[in-house]
Write an enzyme that holds these catalytic residues in place. Structure first.
Site, short mmCIF file in Angstrom:
data_model
loop_
_atom_site.label_atom_id
_atom_site.label_comp_id
_atom_site.label_asym_id
_atom_site.label_seq_id
_atom_site.Cartn_x
_atom_site.Cartn_y
_atom_site.Cartn_z
N THR A 99 86.10 65.36 30.97
CA THR A 99 84.77 65.34 31.59
C THR A 99 84.44 64.66 32.54
O THR A 99 85.08 63.42 32.70
CB THR A 99 83.65 65.18 30.33
OG1 THR A 99 83.83 65.90 29.06
CG2 THR A 99 82.38 65.16 30.40
N THR A 125 79.99 70.40 31.74
CA THR A 125 80.89 71.34 30.95
C THR A 125 81.45 72.24 31.93
O THR A 125 82.29 73.03 31.31
CB THR A 125 79.74 72.27 30.03
OG1 THR A 125 79.00 71.31 29.43
CG2 THR A 125 80.30 72.81 28.81
N GLY A 135 91.21 62.68 28.99
CA GLY A 135 90.11 62.85 30.21
C GLY A 135 89.82 64.07 30.75
O GLY A 135 90.61 64.48 31.61
N GLU A 168 91.26 70.80 18.33
CA GLU A 168 90.09 69.76 18.23
C GLU A 168 88.90 70.28 17.54
O GLU A 168 88.17 69.57 16.57
CB GLU A 168 89.87 69.26 19.76
CG GLU A 168 88.49 68.20 19.70
CD GLU A 168 87.96 68.08 21.00
OE1 GLU A 168 88.15 69.20 22.10
OE2 GLU A 168 88.02 66.93 21.47
C1 LIG Z 1 80.34 59.90 22.47
C2 LIG Z 1 81.21 60.97 23.28
C3 LIG Z 1 82.34 61.02 23.30
C4 LIG Z 1 83.11 61.89 24.30
N1 LIG Z 1 84.48 61.84 24.41
C5 LIG Z 1 84.97 62.39 25.44
C6 LIG Z 1 86.44 62.45 25.61
O1 LIG Z 1 87.15 61.70 24.75
N2 LIG Z 1 86.96 63.29 26.45
C7 LIG Z 1 86.00 63.86 27.40
O2 LIG Z 1 86.72 64.47 28.41
N3 LIG Z 1 85.01 64.27 27.13
C8 LIG Z 1 84.16 63.41 26.10
N4 LIG Z 1 82.98 63.44 25.95
C9 LIG Z 1 82.16 64.54 26.64
C10 LIG Z 1 81.62 65.70 25.88
O3 LIG Z 1 82.63 66.60 25.56
C11 LIG Z 1 80.48 66.43 26.82
O4 LIG Z 1 79.40 65.35 26.90
C12 LIG Z 1 80.13 67.68 26.37
O5 LIG Z 1 81.01 68.61 26.71
C13 LIG Z 1 78.90 68.05 27.20
O6 LIG Z 1 79.09 67.73 28.32
P1 LIG Z 1 77.83 67.02 29.42
O7 LIG Z 1 77.59 65.99 28.72
O8 LIG Z 1 78.28 66.77 30.87
O9 LIG Z 1 76.76 67.85 29.44
P2 LIG Z 1 76.28 68.99 30.47
O10 LIG Z 1 77.54 70.16 30.67
O11 LIG Z 1 75.41 68.26 31.62
O12 LIG Z 1 75.18 69.91 29.68
C14 LIG Z 1 73.98 69.35 28.98
C15 LIG Z 1 73.38 70.13 28.12
O13 LIG Z 1 72.65 71.22 28.88
C16 LIG Z 1 72.97 72.40 27.98
N5 LIG Z 1 73.78 73.53 28.83
C17 LIG Z 1 74.75 73.20 30.23
N6 LIG Z 1 74.94 74.51 30.53
C18 LIG Z 1 74.54 75.26 29.94
C19 LIG Z 1 74.44 76.69 29.73
N7 LIG Z 1 75.38 77.62 30.79
N8 LIG Z 1 73.62 77.40 28.95
C20 LIG Z 1 72.95 77.00 28.09
N9 LIG Z 1 73.00 75.58 28.01
C21 LIG Z 1 73.77 74.70 28.71
C22 LIG Z 1 74.03 72.24 26.93
O14 LIG Z 1 73.04 72.30 26.00
C23 LIG Z 1 74.51 70.85 27.12
O15 LIG Z 1 74.58 70.03 25.93
C24 LIG Z 1 82.45 62.73 24.89
C25 LIG Z 1 80.79 62.66 24.83
C26 LIG Z 1 80.40 61.82 24.15
C27 LIG Z 1 78.67 61.74 23.95
#
Ligand SMILES: Cc1cc2nc3c(=O)[nH]c(=O)nc-3n(C[C@H](O)[C@H](O)[C@H](O)COP(=O)(O)OP(=O)(O)OC[C@H]3O[C@@H](n4cnc5c(N)ncnc54)[C@H](O)[C@@H]3O)c2cc1C
Length: 387
Positions: free
Chosen positions: A125, A131, A123, A245
């Site tokens: 995100t 991110t 856990g 990972e």
């Molecule tokens: C099916 C699935 C399973 C998952 N499983 C897990 C899990 O088990 N545990 C866990 O902790 N997380 C999990 N995640 C979360 C996953 O790691 C995040 O979705 C991923 O890291 C992206 O974070 P976010 O969705 O908050 O996107 P955001 O951080 O909101 O970013 C959205 C998009 O904006 C762009 N972006 C953001 N910041 C920048 C920047 N500075 N420069 C350029 N581009 C940028 C990127 O293209 C990014 O894809 C899972 C996600 C999915 C969809």
């Protein structure tokens, strides 16, 4: 099947392929259609010991390296299955192995190796921080012999098929730390007990058959002995585990890429339109050949990352680059495969659309392609930091 140069892992490949062959496309298609969990498949992998590959022998695992573990994940995806149902079991325990106390390792690792306990969830995100992990708002406050957790997580996978989760929470407020990466800690959370008191789980319906959830914590108590390592060092521990990972997911993408190329090559050789196989047209051949070249190149970077990881050398750059190259290559292969199946690519019974959805995830999770580019630009090339 696509011809790749033989490597020294053929024994593992043959054994994993034999197990996977017991679970044909129809099995995975049916599980996907009902949005189920591939219980029998994961059970068979566990019983055969494959998911305990990275656990040292003294704790009941087989003590193999990341290279071997990555080959297992690759073969699972290459068979048409999706290792996303069980890959957490491989890398989450590494955090415990590297940073847990002797007592924690003695308690957890043998049970994880035998399959009695699954440590499949992590856990990290959160909905508001995304991110930008250092901005997480979930807090863990020490109160007597326990930490009290409040906050929220999102996209936390395999909670329903795991006994334990590794949770990242802030133990010192951001405003009080010198470095923003300080002051976060990781804990082992017993999921069944947590569900009864302090943690609410809300499944997220999503594009892939990937069991993932929102988690809400309201005064969840975690015994202090479930802290992993030193309080405040959790971010470093998590990052450490992410290299494994990323490399394992790179291997899964390589498996996907090879699956797509196998399928599209076979189909393009057989499908006759305008009186000749479609694969005789260079407009069809070239994207497939290009995808194959890219998968093979990604494979080299995957094994470079594995070699460094297994030698306990820094491998952040290679793990990220392997994930980037492999996710891109598998996506190119997926596009070519879908495109050259024409309308049939959209039919469930060909499995192409299912694998297409599955491999698309790896452009976004566990780290998005943009964030890898940003890491390379700033940390490897020394360009000015953008955040
Ligand atoms: C099916 C699935 C399973 C998952 N499983 C897990 C899990 O088990 N545990 C866990 O902790 N997380 C999990 N995640 C979360 C996953 O790691 C995040 O979705 C991923 O890291 C992206 O974070 P976010 O969705 O908050 O996107 P955001 O951080 O909101 O970013 C959205 C998009 O904006 C762009 N972006 C953001 N910041 C920048 C920047 N500075 N420069 C350029 N581009 C940028 C990127 O293209 C990014 O894809 C899972 C996600 C999915 C969809």
């Amino acid at each position: 099947m696509v011809k790749s140069a033989p490597d020294r892992y053929h024994d593992i490949r043959d054994a994993v392929r034999a197990l996977c062959a017991q679970f044909p496309d129809s099995y995975h298609r049916e599980v996907d259609a009902r949005r189920g969990y591939p219980e029998a498949f994961v059970d068979a992998l566990t019983k055969a010991g494959w998911l305990a590959a990275l656990i040292p022998q003294e704790y009941g695992g087989s003590g193999l390296g990341l290279a071997e573990a990555s080959v297992i994940m690759e073969e699972i995806n290459r068979s048409g299955a999706n290792a996303g149902a069980c890959h957490g079991q491989m890398y989450n325990m590494g955090t415990l192995l590297r940073h847990g106390s002797d007592a924690q390792k003695r308690l957890f690792l043998p049970k994880i190796a035998s399959g009695e306990w699954r440590l499949q969830s992590m856990g990290v995100t959160e909905p508001t921080s995304g991110t930008d992990t250092t901005k997480i708002r979930t807090t863990a406050v020490r109160r007597g012999d326990a930490y009290v957790v409040n906050g929220q997580k999102v996209w936390i996978s395999r909670v329903q098929h795991s006994e334990w989760m590794i949770l990242l929470a802030r133990t010192t407020p951001l405003a009080e730390v010198q470095k923003k990466t300080d002051g976060m800690s990781i804990f082992l959370v017993g999921l069944r007990a947590a569900e009864k008191s302090g943690m609410t789980v809300r499944p997220i319906a999503n594009m892939v058959n990937h069991e993932t959830n929102e988690l809400f914590f309201e005064n969840l108590e975690i015994p202090a002995e479930n802290l992993i390592g030193t309080e405040g060092h959790g971010f470093k521990y998590i990052l450490d585990g992410l290299n494994a990972e990323r490399t394992l997911i790179a291997a899964e993408c390589i498996g996907d890429g090879r699956w797509f190329i196998d399928r599209v090559t076979a189909y393009a050789g057989e499908r006759v339109v305008f009186g000749r196989p479609i694969g005789q047209n260079q407009g069809v051949q070239f994207p497939i050949a290009e995808a194959h070249i890219e998968v093979e190149a990604a494979d080299l970077m995957r094994f470079k990352a594995c070699a460094l990881f297994d030698a306990h050398a820094p491998c952040g750059a290679e793990a990220n680059m392997a994930k980037y190259l492999a996710a891109k290559a598998s996506w190119e292969a997926a596009n070519a495969c879908l495109q050259f199946h024409g309308g049939f690519g959209f039919a469930h019974e060909y499995d192409v659309e299912r694998k297409f959805r599955e491999t698309r995830l790896y452009q976004v999770a566990p780290i998005s392609t943009n964030l890898i580019l940003s890491y390379v630009a700033e940390h490897l090339l020394g360009l000015p930091r953008s955040f």
